[in-house]
Design a protein around this motif. Structure first.
Motif, PDB file in Angstrom:
ATOM      1  N   ARG A  33       0.868  -1.283   0.175  1.00 60.92           N
ATOM      2  CA  ARG A  33      -0.005   0.142   0.085  1.00 60.92           C
ATOM      3  C   ARG A  33       0.855   1.438  -0.165  1.00 60.92           C
ATOM      4  O   ARG A  33       0.440   2.552  -0.813  1.00 60.92           O
ATOM      5  CB  ARG A  33      -0.799   0.148   1.194  1.00 60.92           C
ATOM      6  N   ARG A  55       2.048   1.706  -3.556  1.00 59.97           N
ATOM      7  CA  ARG A  55       1.012   2.129  -4.393  1.00 59.97           C
ATOM      8  C   ARG A  55       0.476   3.568  -4.187  1.00 59.97           C
ATOM      9  O   ARG A  55       0.233   4.214  -5.349  1.00 59.97           O
ATOM     10  CB  ARG A  55      -0.219   1.083  -4.031  1.00 59.97           C
ATOM     11  N   GLN A  56       0.384   3.995  -3.119  1.00 58.74           N
ATOM     12  CA  GLN A  56      -0.293   5.297  -2.893  1.00 58.74           C
ATOM     13  C   GLN A  56       0.792   6.409  -3.363  1.00 58.74           C
ATOM     14  O   GLN A  56       0.066   7.380  -3.616  1.00 58.74           O
ATOM     15  CB  GLN A  56      -0.513   5.463  -1.509  1.00 58.74           C
ATOM     16  N   GLY A  78      -3.822   9.018  -3.796  1.00 57.37           N
ATOM     17  CA  GLY A  78      -2.621   8.815  -2.837  1.00 57.37           C
ATOM     18  C   GLY A  78      -2.083  10.089  -2.322  1.00 57.37           C
ATOM     19  O   GLY A  78      -2.638  11.210  -2.017  1.00 57.37           O
ATOM     20  N   ARG A  87      -8.632   4.786  -9.455  1.00 55.46           N
ATOM     21  CA  ARG A  87      -8.039   4.386  -8.070  1.00 55.46           C
ATOM     22  C   ARG A  87      -7.617   3.006  -8.147  1.00 55.46           C
ATOM     23  O   ARG A  87      -6.469   2.867  -7.253  1.00 55.46           O
ATOM     24  CB  ARG A  87      -9.165   4.827  -7.031  1.00 55.46           C
TER      25      ARG A  87
END
Lengths: 793, 793
Positions: free
Chosen positions: A121, A124-125, A131, B777
């Motif tokens: 995560r 990814r963000q 993000g 997203r």
């Protein structure tokens, strides 16, 4: 070079641990730029693990993490209290990586835990829709400096250090940022930092040689010039230069210890009360010269990458089209040996976690970097003791900002013990008539003080440097670390910090979405020596446009106040010092002027932000024939004078006088929390009567705020039309059609006129304008009728 | 100290003459501040001879005149070509005094002749209503730098020196100004000045010790730090320090000769083609340390005045209440022995006039300081050769700024011989995709050049420094001396130079009233990497507010262009390079985007500035049901996409598509020369139909421009609402409600709807928004439908 010869400061184990920490930080940085999946590379890297849009900046990141790792060692070994200001804006992924390694990132973002899923995560963000951005933005724990716009790292750092005697602010200045004007002058902040009661700033000039597509100046000038420059700025420069990690670790350990020892020695001397020959110490600073994109690909497609500007952003791109690049990426990431750095769950191994300090000693969890945690409300003096006694409107004169100065003096005195209030300004505290503060403190000054000097002291709490940028940067740094302050500035020159204002407003806006960021005190501006009072200066000093810049930012962050007299200014000042997470812009003149409201009346009026001045109206509380509105001290004076003329000459005319203190009341309620509802607005401005609105700034600002209001088509605004010169305040209003005579004519143009009834008054007004023009050009001062004007009920 | 030992450089006669000249300049300075009458003091001074309002700044003036006098000697003796940039803003009366002594002031102001009556007028007009301001404003012959706002003297000076190989720009930097950020970094301009083909800048750092109410930093730091600082900046500092006039004259003569000799030696070496070890020479600079208010009252009312900040403005005031002050003023003025300085008629005596150069050699009459005299129009390439072939709208993609770059490349090449065109920018020329210019020139760089460096050369004509302030200052100086240029900058960071923009706009506005000031080339901005295209950066880089700052300035000076495609951008670029005395702001993106207009269509469209795109409209030229207006590249794309959806789903809907290139057309004709008449505006926007206006910047800007238009209440603007982050350009439009789906919904909200007819389309649009949100997203990129979108007729 002035550092001690390099010795083996680090044990072999320490060296291994610090290098492992650094490798982990670099690995996590690259992961954020590149990976969507397979974060620990436990599978061979495939294209579907890679982000479709590759965004981010590798170049500066390894240097930032290198410094971070070494500061961590020093913090642990010395129990030092350190925060990290990351100037290179694009070092975001490095700062995130370090705060993740320290655990703080997971504490503020529980879904991003210290395990494989969390790491995925985390990767990814980054620079991903929904993000986080690519800078050390508010979402990065430990950050007080986003750095998207470059130039302010060092002034922020000094702002954080003032009145924080135990704090060391490590501040990394990139060699790109170092070329900006604001940064170039902020090195001189050391002339204002007192080792006895302020903390220390430890600047790291990070020479990685390149900007986006150019070498940097400071990395290319001869080394003797570089050294001379920092000696000239008053520092003791210490150098760490090279590219071999092991040698660089050794060297940085030695130099950093040396720098921290020097800081301690300076502070010990100052705090012992010992006299020193030169009052201002030569603080150390560190020059870190390391390759851009250090430890990244040396060459890509046959072109030099590490140690060159090609390493600035994403060194390897086009992975979909170029399988060799994908392979290189995998090799590059595996070169950090992630299997040694993260355990089976995906958490950093214990030796890495042990290299970082614990709890609030972590730079990512230091409460100074989440200043709202430390913020204490100011003790504020009573308003009545500073109020100008106003028995009836227009019966007494006062200098509004001087009255404010007496209030600020007491704020300064009441909070002396807490040491949490400062006034900053570009050499204009006295010019803006706030000089009463010098009864209780002085201007800070660490250079020599001569016998004839006035109000200079090493302990002074007023910070004056002829750099609006530095003033703003200091104040922001001071507020972000939990304190309070005021910035007084010439109105026109507040534009110098437009972009800094914008960035701070954006920072505050972003913070509102982060519950763990505690509210900080508002940034308060006094814009004085304003457009209407520039007798000494003229056109170049006449610009009320800062308000317009302010209004472009998020409504909830910005407030603009235009108090018409001293007691209103007092109420507004008292109010803004109690607020948080805002930017308050107050515009107020310093001239000796008629006063309108008692302090109790001012409280009620300022609390509403807008209101009818019934004592100046002739509508008897009923529907008026015309609304005369005003915002700002000079426009209010002229509006009252016009209303008086109209009353005398057309006694039957029903005038309603509306004064606006809080500009935001004019906006629709759905646009701004202070905005009046349409019903409230209509109740003040009517639905169909002419409104003559005398406004302090550019007239279209009022239209912009009111264009959706019922009666907008009838609002006629007078303001500053960019007609300026060196002349009297009254003549300035004439040049811009804002004077009493033009206002009367404006009313006459818009009210129904019984055949020819107003001809005489019209002619009289036009005659006054001609008379004024002739008189002032002959005598160089206003006609006595203007100078002697008095409000008469 | 590196200067040669002081010798008697001046003969006794020269010393007397130069001192007399200096005394005359000082006398004339004081006269301007104080006197209304009795200019030559031929009668005893009485109160009625004195101005009622005493305004002006004495403090810096004697030092400025001292430098002026010595430069005059050097110009005469060396036949040197020199202009004088006066950084201390408040030195206005000194600059006026010197230009009056040289005769140039009377040439531009014939009523202010070199006699007693002229002198009386000269004195009276200063800081007098209807007179002249207190800075070296445009009305001062020989000035290219007003200096009301401090910080830009040195960047202006370097701008003037580029490509002027025979010019020496003497630039006085006050020690107050030296504290500003822009000035602090502009010392590094020497890294970009090539002695072979550029002129020289000779900086004088004038240490008179004090600002308004504070000592200055550079005057108080230890002398070894001061010297190190300027060595660090790459200069050879030469010192002139003291207060005894005779000794100071001697010393300045020696040091100034030394500096000019060094400049000549540097230039001779460079121009001989000889190789030097260090490519960038160490140019000399002079530190003049002299008392503030030098030769003025030593003490006033028992308080130190000369050599202290009390001398900053008017050392003696309150003359009406204090006859002793009047007496002191008379003694002070008589101390210059006016009877020796001016002849019976009141003209400067011949020995004084002979100390100044003659004709165009006078700094006050040097044509470089009235650059319009020297301005030659640029050779411009044909538009067709650079045009993107567009057979039909939306059939081809291009990067607009890259196309512009190819045009600018040819501008650079065509004017290579004239050496009168430069591009400046903060390291963003390539990032903004103007890199084709590097086919014909390079970036200027006087430091070491490494083998791996790309597009760096000592002869480069592109100036890149990571300081928007320095870029702007260089370009202003270059334009003010008669040349042409372009400033490309990230849109958000143009705010950094808001205040410089303001000052330049004011300068241009003031020049329009001075017939003798010949028009200079316009200052042209390209704002790229704009708010909608910040994938790498996010919120901190998203700010379209510079347009709003620009719109506050005088209408005739400012133009704002928002070309929607490459050919429109070409036409606008071609146009702005032909204009003068303006500031042109062009906003254009660099992304690879659909093209709409052929070059011939673009010419017609840009010439009108606004127009109906009939090919995209469905109103068949008749009254439409709805107007879809757009300004800016991204809003135009989204508007066309929305129009296409509407056409497909509601084929009967009569849509008119209006594209705006020139924002000024929206304003009323009486507010701006480009403004449409109300009839023209109504013909485009109708008198009563809904207008959905998709705008590049803050939406209220459109309201501000159109609030007086007939149909204003029906104009619904979508723009940037300060909702930003790191995401795709399309997602940015969604966040701000400017995307095609929101625009369709906006139209549906405002057109009459046959019962329930549009429910399906509404639901489809809402569905698209949900689908987009989920997709981006998840995948981090736009849905293929957006990426693959095409215009279909």
């Amino acid at each position: 070079m002035t550092v001690r010869p390099s010795t083996n400061r680090l044990s072999a184990q320490e060296l291994r641990d610090i290098d492992a920490y650094w490798r982990a930080a670099n690995y996590l940085t690259i992961g954020q730029i590149y990976l969507l999946d397979n974060p620990l590379l436990r599978k061979p890297l495939r294209l579907e693990h890679v982000k479709p849009r590759l965004l981010g900046h590798w170049g500066t990141s390894p240097g930032l993490s290198f410094i971070y790792a070494h500061l961590n060692r020093a913090i642990r070994q010395r129990d030092a209290n350190v925060i990290y200001v990351c100037g290179p804006g694009h070092g975001g992924p490095a700062m995130v990586a370090n705060t993740y390694l320290e655990g703080a990132y997971s504490e503020t973002n529980p879904d991003i835990a210290l395990d494989e899923a969390g790491m995925k995560r985390l990767f990814r963000q980054f620079s991903f829709p929904g993000g986080i951005p690519s800078h050390a933005a508010p979402d990065v724990p430990g950050s007080i400096h986003e750095g998207g716009e470059l130039g302010y790292a060092l002034s922020h750092a000094y702002g954080a250090a003032f009145d924080n005697p135990d704090l060391v602010v490590a501040c990394v200045v990139g060699d790109g940022e170092a070329e900006t004007g604001p940064l170039a002058t902020s090195w001189h902040s050391n002339k204002f930092l007192n080792p006895a009661h302020d903390g220390a700033v430890l600047p790291f000039l990070h020479l990685n040689g390149y900007k986006i597509a150019n070498p940097t100046i400071l990395a290319r000038i001869p080394e003797e010039e570089l050294r001379a420059l920092f000696i000239g700025y008053g520092y003791e420069p210490l150098f760490v230069e090279g590219d071999d990690p092991a040698m660089m670790h050794e060297r940085m350990a030695v130099v950093l210890d040396d720098a921290l020892d020097r800081i301690k020695a300076i502070q010990d001397t100052a705090r012992s009360g010992a006299k020193t020959a030169q009052p201002r110490p030569k603080w150390p600073m560190i020059v870190l010269r390391s390759p851009k994109g250090w430890t990244g690909p040396k060459e890509v497609d046959g072109l030099k990458t590490e140690g060159f500007w090609r390493a600035h952003q994403v060194p390897l791109s086009g992975l979909a089209e170029n399988p060799a690049h994908l392979k290189m990426l995998e090799e590059w990431m595996r070169s950090y040996r992630p299997e040694e750095l993260f355990d089976a769950a995906g958490a950093p191994v214990s030796t890495i976690r042990a290299t970082a300090p614990q709890g609030a000693m972590r730079m990512s969890a230091n409460p100074h970097a989440n200043g709202g945690l430390l913020r204490r409300s100011l003790e504020l003096p009573g308003l009545h003791e500073h109020a100008v006694p106003v028995e009836r409107p227009g019966s007494v004169k006062a200098e509004a900002t001087r009255v404010m100065g007496s209030f600020l003096r007491d704020v300064m005195a009441l909070n002396r013990g807490a040491r949490n209030f400062r006034i900053v300004g570009p050499d204009e505290t006295a010019s803006n008539r706030l000089q009463d503060v010098f009864e209780v403190t002085e201007r800070a000054w660490m250079e020599k003080i001569l016998p004839e000097d006035v109000h200079l002291a090493r302990e002074g709490r007023v910070l004056e440097i002829l750099s609006e940028h530095t003033c703003q940067g200091w104040l922001e740094g001071y507020l972000l670390t939990g304190r309070h302050g005021f910035f007084s500035c010439y109105e026109a020159f507040t534009h110098i910090v437009d972009s800094m204002f914008n960035q701070h407003a954006k920072w505050l806006d972003a913070c509102r979405k982060l519950a763990w960021r505690r509210p900080i005190a508002s940034l308060n501006y006094l814009l004085s020596s304003h457009v209407w009072q520039q007798e000494h200066n003229g056109f170049s000093h006449q610009d009320p446009g800062f308000i317009d810049v302010a209004l472009n930012k998020k409504a909830d962050v910005v407030r603009v106040y235009l108090p018409a007299d001293a007691n209103s200014l007092l109420c507004v000042t008292d109010h803004v010092l109690r607020t948080w997470n805002r930017i308050n812009v107050i515009v107020a003149g310093k001239a000796n002027s008629w006063q309108w409201l008692s302090i109790d009346e001012a409280k009620v009026h300022c609390n509403a932000g807008i209101g009818i001045w019934q004592w100046a109206s002739t509508d008897g509380g009923a529907e008026p024939d015309v609304v005369m509105a005003c915002a700002g001290d000079v426009p209010t004076l002229e509006t009252l004078a016009a209303a008086q003329i109209l009353k005398r000459h057309i006694p039957k005319l029903k005038i309603r006088l509306v004064n606006v203190v809080d500009l935001m009341t004019l906006q629709p309620k759905e646009h701004h929390p202070h905005g009046l509802s349409d019903r409230e607005f209509d109740a003040l401005f009517t639905r169909d009567k002419p409104v003559i609105f005398a406004y302090h700034g550019y007239p279209w600002t009022i239209h912009r705020l009111t264009y959706r209001r019922t009666n907008h088509d009838n609002i006629h605004v007078r303001g500053y039309n960019e007609e300026g010169t060196t002349t009297t305040p009254f003549d300035m209003t004439v040049l811009n059609g804002l004077d009493r005579y033009h206002l009367v004519l404006g009313v006459l143009d818009r009210i129904p006129e019984p055949a020819g009834a107003h001809v005489q008054l019209r002619q009289a007004m036009e005659g006054k304008l001609i008379e004024h023009g002739a008189y002032i050009r002959e005598h160089g001062r206003d006609i006595p009728e203007i100078l002697d004007w008095k409000w008469e009920q």
